[in-house]
Scaffold this motif. Sequence first.
Motif, PDB file in Angstrom:
ATOM      1  N   GLU A 510      -1.260  -5.650  -2.043  1.00 54.78           N
ATOM      2  CA  GLU A 510      -1.464  -6.593  -0.947  1.00 54.78           C
ATOM      3  C   GLU A 510      -2.905  -7.056  -0.760  1.00 54.78           C
ATOM      4  O   GLU A 510      -3.212  -7.783   0.175  1.00 54.78           O
ATOM      5  CB  GLU A 510      -0.856  -6.020   0.346  1.00 54.78           C
ATOM      6  N   ARG A 592      -6.353  -2.686   4.671  1.00 53.78           N
ATOM      7  CA  ARG A 592      -5.653  -1.436   5.066  1.00 53.78           C
ATOM      8  C   ARG A 592      -5.233  -0.590   3.875  1.00 53.78           C
ATOM      9  O   ARG A 592      -5.201   0.635   3.953  1.00 53.78           O
ATOM     10  CB  ARG A 592      -4.432  -1.786   5.922  1.00 53.78           C
ATOM     11  N   HIS A 593      -4.880  -1.235   2.754  1.00 54.25           N
ATOM     12  CA  HIS A 593      -4.499  -0.445   1.577  1.00 54.25           C
ATOM     13  C   HIS A 593      -5.768   0.041   0.876  1.00 54.25           C
ATOM     14  O   HIS A 593      -6.725  -0.708   0.736  1.00 54.25           O
ATOM     15  CB  HIS A 593      -3.674  -1.296   0.603  1.00 54.25           C
ATOM     16  N   GLN A 686       5.963   2.568  13.498  1.00 56.87           N
ATOM     17  CA  GLN A 686       6.208   2.798  12.075  1.00 56.87           C
ATOM     18  C   GLN A 686       5.930   4.268  11.834  1.00 56.87           C
ATOM     19  O   GLN A 686       4.839   4.756  12.122  1.00 56.87           O
ATOM     20  CB  GLN A 686       5.255   1.925  11.268  1.00 56.87           C
TER      21      GLN A 686
HETATM   22  C1  FUC Z   1       3.025  -2.535   3.882  1.00 58.84           C
HETATM   23  C2  FUC Z   1       1.745  -2.540   4.698  1.00 58.84           C
HETATM   24  C3  FUC Z   1       1.917  -3.058   6.076  1.00 58.84           C
HETATM   25  C4  FUC Z   1       3.141  -2.445   6.708  1.00 58.84           C
HETATM   26  C5  FUC Z   1       4.357  -2.685   5.851  1.00 58.84           C
HETATM   27  C6  FUC Z   1       5.591  -2.068   6.414  1.00 58.84           C
HETATM   28  O1  FUC Z   1       3.271  -3.772   3.385  1.00 58.84           O
HETATM   29  O2  FUC Z   1       0.766  -3.294   4.061  1.00 58.84           O
HETATM   30  O3  FUC Z   1       0.780  -2.686   6.838  1.00 58.84           O
HETATM   31  O4  FUC Z   1       2.941  -1.083   6.822  1.00 58.84           O
HETATM   32  O5  FUC Z   1       4.158  -2.137   4.593  1.00 58.84           O
END
Ligand code: FUC
Length: 777
Positions: A510, A592-593, A686
């Motif tokens: 991502e 975030r990743h 989540q």
């Molecule tokens: C991934 C993460 C998002 C989210 C999604 C459900 O794509 O990049 O933050 O957690 O999963």
Amino acid sequence: MKRFIYTILILLFGLSRSVAQTKPFKLWYDKPASRWEETLPLGNGRLGMMPDGGINNEQIVLNDITLWSGAPQDANNYEAYKNLPEIRSLILAGKNDEAQNLVNQNFVCKGKGSGGANWGCFQMLGDLNIQYQYEGNDRLPTAYKRELLLNNAIATTDFTLNKVNFKREYFTSFSGDVAMIRITADQAGQINCKLSLSRPERSISEVKANRIELSGQLDNGIDGKGMQYLTLLAPVVSGGKISQNGNSLEVTKANVLTIYVSTKTSYKDAQFRQNVTLLLDKAIKQNYAAEKLKHQQVFQKMFNRLDIDMGTGENSQLSTDKRLSLYYKNPELDLQLPALFFQYGRYLSISSTRVGLLPPNLQGLWANQIHTPWNGDYHLDVNVQMNHWPLEVVNLSELNLPLADLVANMVPNGQKTAKAYYNADGWIAHVITNIWGFTEPGESASWGVANAGSGWLCNNLWDHYAFTKDLNYLKKIYPIIKGSAQFYSSVLVADPKTGWMMTAPSVSPENSFYMPNGKAANVTIGPTIDNQIVRELFQNVIYAAKTLGKDDSLRTSLQQKLNKLPPAGRISKDGRIMEWVEDYKETDPQHRHISHLYGVYPASLITVDGTPDLAEASKKTLNVRGDDGPSWSIAYKLLFWARLRDGNRAFKLFRELLKPTQRTDINYGAGGGVYDNLLSAGPPFQIDGNFGATAGIAEMLIQSHEGYISLLPAIPDAWKKYGNVKGLKARGNYTVNLNWKNGLVTNYQIFSPTGSHVKVKVNGKLINVVSLKKQAK
Ligand code: FUC
């Protein structure tokens, strides 16, 4: 210096199956939940419920882990492989943006992918609504308490109104496989309420013979006739009476009311209608107290395998929401909260998955919507794996098996996908899957063409073997991991510049980068995570083949390819781990990743002692990424710092994760946290943040990925004073108990089924010991 310490075989507490729990682990509140994110999750691995403890109106959201819309589909583009040579040559020519356009045109799944009705969605089952009526004029209760006791998987609501003490007790029975709610009062004839079942769509609710029936069929995206479900509710009273009022049942002047909810879906169960009734009839016949006891016993067989105590503090006595609001500033006043959060993670695992069924999805088992965020599915670029990371080390090993089943179910379609897109052997899954075995690339090149999904799943399956050494399990997963290795082995492309063999096209989950011409792209050759995952997979398959005495020639060829993979990590000009094969600038430095640190965790390709330079570069990478993000990302960073043996930084991330939030918007950036019910927020809810942090806390207390068991490898100053844990697991099928004081281990025991030599790092010293014999579970 090597020294053998022969430990005397004293059976301190090792032979018993379970560890007596020293303290109750509770979540409690002095008011009803005002939103779903404050309600308390109950679940028996299949059936879930979240009561809100309302005084006049109570809403109880019901779930079934198997309730999915959609259907199996073939979204493979069988012409896709014809585009592969051109996509690859564009990438090798540095025209990644053009390659990405071509992927978008001809190399994604057919149809709408995860946006399609046939792709499906995990959905809430329904609401159980209870409208209460009280005798007397008081409207505001006193002594209100809403509680979830983790130790026995029972929730309660207690309050006093008009001088009557009311009690509600809720559990999803691990024994009878139904949900049960018992309402009592300390004066006769005080229970008056109206019961109904509802669902926002695709449902019929009717009363038949003093039972409420909720039934329906979800959309499969083809002819509308998808999965079916049936829910039956039966109230049983002592004293008073039950009468029908339209689609509701009314209870009048009862002394005790017990509500039974039985539910099933048609998922792998043609007899589901009969089975719902059978379960319900059986449950009603049981004595309530006996059923409650059996429920606890079944649950505790798993829960009581581990106990933890790290002290307490003056704030530990407060209600959970208050504790949460005070924790960030004064963690020293609540030393119990980390232990509670850790045990909550274990509780949530036991509650949200069951051997023979499905793994926990993005929300575990709990959803209050028809269209759950991201379809409540399984994301293969970190989320589903994170849901499974704590399981081995926290002694819930068998809960890894549902994921192995899910993966086995993906293989046939994954073989078609391998042929359709890569003309390759073996099988591949990309970045998302559902219960219907989807393996095709996602609908957009920017994230959907990630090549490492299946490899990552296989490496995750490996953990169960590494911890248990269960040869039968290894035999079972061998064809799956072998097929995955065969895929990568047949698609790796030699990069003319470096000679390394890598995946192409793929992405680093991502994230995107700037090309030298200033344009942004995602698609590339050999993102670091792919290189690391393929390296680990090949190593595992070579080891497995050798252990099982199989496939000599495959072993040789994988070994040859292994030698041509890029190094496990490479350092950029500015001292960080490179995310891509080129030293690209990322478009989002705080993304975030943090996929390129896969080698730090869950893999052990980068370690403090083994690869110190790469470990340093990993720290720099993390410092640039920052300490915020959705909760799963914070939890992942916690895990990295634990592996990099920085306990204080890991603890800082724990505090970040435990910041209270009420946000429910879909967030990809900073601002994760936890809700008042301690469920983690991306936001929205989540569950991976809970599971990631549980794994992270374990990783601060014990590690076993470097060929020895390390005790307290990343203990933060805040937890040094005192603690003990019983029942942690280490690779090689060891069970570990340890006590510490002032940051030093004062006492420990290591058990294994046979009693064998094992290396342990205690208080900085590596020593050899013989483990105590312990019956295998
Ligand atoms: C991934 C993460 C998002 C989210 C999604 C459900 O794509 O990049 O933050 O957690 O999963």
